[in-house]
Design a protein around this motif. Structure first.
Motif, PDB file in Angstrom:
ATOM      1  N   PRO A  25      34.339  36.977  16.246  1.00 22.87           N
ATOM      2  CA  PRO A  25      35.616  37.476  16.733  1.00 22.87           C
ATOM      3  C   PRO A  25      35.906  37.185  18.199  1.00 22.87           C
ATOM      4  O   PRO A  25      37.021  37.391  18.657  1.00 22.87           O
ATOM      5  CB  PRO A  25      35.489  38.984  16.507  1.00 22.87           C
ATOM      6  N   VAL A  26      34.924  36.722  18.973  1.00 24.12           N
ATOM      7  CA  VAL A  26      35.087  36.560  20.413  1.00 24.12           C
ATOM      8  C   VAL A  26      35.070  35.079  20.768  1.00 24.12           C
ATOM      9  O   VAL A  26      34.224  34.332  20.289  1.00 24.12           O
ATOM     10  CB  VAL A  26      33.944  37.291  21.165  1.00 24.12           C
ATOM     11  N   TYR A  27      36.011  34.654  21.626  1.00 24.31           N
ATOM     12  CA  TYR A  27      36.063  33.262  22.073  1.00 24.31           C
ATOM     13  C   TYR A  27      35.976  33.210  23.581  1.00 24.31           C
ATOM     14  O   TYR A  27      36.701  33.927  24.247  1.00 24.31           O
ATOM     15  CB  TYR A  27      37.360  32.588  21.600  1.00 24.31           C
ATOM     16  N   PRO A  28      35.131  32.413  24.187  1.00 23.38           N
ATOM     17  CA  PRO A  28      34.264  31.516  23.460  1.00 23.38           C
ATOM     18  C   PRO A  28      33.065  32.220  22.827  1.00 23.38           C
ATOM     19  O   PRO A  28      32.480  31.709  21.881  1.00 23.38           O
ATOM     20  CB  PRO A  28      33.803  30.520  24.514  1.00 23.38           C
ATOM     21  N   GLY A  32      24.262  33.526  19.238  1.00 25.76           N
ATOM     22  CA  GLY A  32      23.268  34.518  18.863  1.00 25.76           C
ATOM     23  C   GLY A  32      23.787  35.940  18.860  1.00 25.76           C
ATOM     24  O   GLY A  32      23.158  36.830  18.309  1.00 25.76           O
ATOM     25  N   LYS A  33      24.935  36.147  19.487  1.00 25.32           N
ATOM     26  CA  LYS A  33      25.557  37.480  19.518  1.00 25.32           C
ATOM     27  C   LYS A  33      26.894  37.470  18.780  1.00 25.32           C
ATOM     28  O   LYS A  33      27.099  38.252  17.867  1.00 25.32           O
ATOM     29  CB  LYS A  33      25.757  37.943  20.958  1.00 25.32           C
ATOM     30  N   ASP A  34      27.795  36.588  19.191  1.00 20.84           N
ATOM     31  CA  ASP A  34      29.144  36.544  18.613  1.00 20.84           C
ATOM     32  C   ASP A  34      29.274  35.516  17.495  1.00 20.84           C
ATOM     33  O   ASP A  34      30.213  35.574  16.714  1.00 20.84           O
ATOM     34  CB  ASP A  34      30.169  36.226  19.707  1.00 20.84           C
ATOM     35  N   TYR A  35      28.380  34.567  17.433  1.00 24.54           N
ATOM     36  CA  TYR A  35      28.384  33.553  16.374  1.00 24.54           C
ATOM     37  C   TYR A  35      26.989  32.941  16.273  1.00 24.54           C
ATOM     38  O   TYR A  35      26.178  33.057  17.199  1.00 24.54           O
ATOM     39  CB  TYR A  35      29.419  32.457  16.648  1.00 24.54           C
TER      40      TYR A  35
END
Length: 83
Positions: A25-28, A32-35
């Protein structure tokens, strides 16, 4: 399945989507945490099962952090490790 002509023979393309590169859900975001990025071990696992095609979806917003900017070298290097 897709058949690819190679000379006089046909090679059947079978595989799986390794899609975790595109989710989060977070960009960038933070690897390992967001993707998560599929690993070479993931590709090897499916290759041992006879698969030979591995589409990898990705988010361009993670590869190029701002319009007309350079590609993020760390992000792209993680992709290079797969293939």
């Amino acid at each position: 399945m897709v058949a690819k002509a190679t000379g006089d023979s046909m090679t059947m393309r079978t595989g799986v989507n390794l899609s975790s590169y595109a989710f989060g859900p977070v960009y960038p975001g933070t690897h390992g945490k967001d993707y998560l990025i599929p690993t070479a071990a993931s590709v090897a696992h499916f290759a041992k099962k006879g698969m030979n095609t591995f589409p990898v979806q990705m988010r361009w917003e993670r590869a190029q952090l701002f319009l007309m900017g350079p590609l993020d070298e760390t992000y792209m290097a993680r992709l290079d490790v797969l293939f």
